[in-house]
Design an enzyme around this catalytic site. Structure first.
Site: not given
Ligand code: 13P
Length: 371
Positions: A41, A154, A195, A197, A237, A308, A371
């Site tokens: 993605d 996500k 997610e 992170e 995630k 993932s 991302y």
């Protein structure tokens, strides 16, 4: 004290039973034993950086060709890849013979998913921290993606470890935005991958990474509870707990596994359907070895623990491909072998070094990764 207000906070409903069943069955299929997710993605600009590394121009057609390469790999891919996270444009792209990518995946038995966040933005007054935007119109976008075949989503939030961070502001804001996102997804019959992170940037040690991860996850699950998110229909995630990239004292896979599983035992409810790790700049081999160590770690692990991965599933593929049509088959072979290695790691059966890729031990760390 106003008694009504007191009671109100505990008066709520979970989704209707049929919706619970639908969400739970999607989430459970994604984390079936030996299977995990291919994160494909990358935004247009991030994909541009990956293409630049192999001297390939960032055009719609090159991005389409690359995704076609991934999704038309041998059907065996579905033995280890249960879901693929797509970027918006990819949901509506087709192979060169005109088959929508979503149909190619579905035919293989791979569940299409969609990145629905719209990137990070700075938090004013913080020390270079951020939140993630994209709640506006999210419900309408989810409804459309569901119609177009996506079953899960996500949303990535980013927390940074520094002397004074992550701050209370960043922890609370990111937990809350993840909870709102998760609730909007579930209302639209989409399984949210949550997610938060914690970036590996910095010279902090393993212990500090563990404590920050615990604090962040505790806040995330408090917010999900406050928003009445149905946990059995969600996936987490997370980052693995590792020392900062700049920390001179490195950790073994067994130490990383112990820190990671301990952090989750303390904060992730057993009701959560599964954990699907991001690779976070680890090399392909490290990401596989660490996932294997997490699965062989002896201790309470009430959730499936799988992958993932973005970078750690695609580095060798990109290297092998080099943008050349005659290298498509070689690149697809790389994808299949890395997927197999991670599938084995997801059940604690990977033998370190047994699957060699073109990018094997190459570090994939990118500072302040977007991302
Ligand atoms: P990496 O595995 O490259 O860290 O990315 C996975 C991902 O989807 C991050 O949101």
């Amino acid at each position: 004290m106003n008694n009504n207000l007191d009671k109100m906070t505990t008066y709520f409903s979970y989704p209707p039973v049929e919706l619970q069943e639908e969400l739970k069955s999607i989430a459970n299929a994604i984390v079936a034993p030996g299977k995990g997710i291919l994160a494909a993605d990358e935004s247009v600009s991030t994909m541009g950086k990956r293409l630049q590394d192999i001297n390939c121009e960032n055009t719609d057609e090159n991005r389409r060709k690359y995704r076609e390469l991934l999704f038309t790999s041998d059907d065996k891919l579905a033995q280890n890849i249960s879901g693929v996270i797509l970027f918006h444009e990819t949901v509506y792209q087709k192979t060169k013979d005109g088959t929508p990518f979503v149909d190619i995946l579905k035919k293989k038995g791979i569940i299409p998913g969609i990145k629905v966040d719209q990137g990070v933005v700075p938090l004013m007054g913080s020390e270079d921290e951020c939140t993630t935007q994209g709640l506006d119109n999210l419900s309408a976008r989810c409804a459309q993606y569901k119609k177009d075949g996506c079953q899960f989503a996500k949303w990535r939030c980013v927390l940074k470890i520094n002397k004074n961070t992550p701050s209370y502001q960043a922890i609370q804001e990111n937990a809350n935005v993840l909870a709102r996102y998760a609730s909007i997804c579930q209302a639209n019959r989409i399984v949210p991958i949550v997610e938060p992170e914690v970036l590996p940037d910095g010279d902090h040690d393993l212990d500090r990474a563990q404590k920050v991860t615990e604090t962040v996850l505790a806040a995330v699950y408090k917010a999900l509870n406050d928003h009445h998110v149905y946990l059995e229909g969600t996936l987490l995630k997370p980052n693995m707990v590792t020392p900062g990239m700049g920390c001179p004292k490195r950790a073994t896979a067994a130490e990383i596994a112990a820190a990671t599983v301990t952090a989750f035992q303390r904060t992730v409810p057993p009701a959560v359907a599964g954990v699907t790790f991001l690779s976070g700049g680890q090399s392909e081999e490290e990401a596989t070895v660490n996932l294997n160590a997490i699965n062989t770690y002896v201790g309470r692990k009430p959730w499936p623990l799988t992958f993932s991965y973005g970078r750690a599933l695609q580095a060798s593929v990109l290297r092998a491909w080099q943008g050349k049509d005659d290298q498509v088959a070689a690149a697809q072979t790389e994808l299949l072998s890395r997927a197999l290695a991670n599938g084995q790691a997801a059940v604690g059966k990977y033998v370190a070094g047994s699957v060699q890729g073109k990018a094997g031990d190459q570090g994939l760390f990118i500072q302040n990764h977007a991302y």
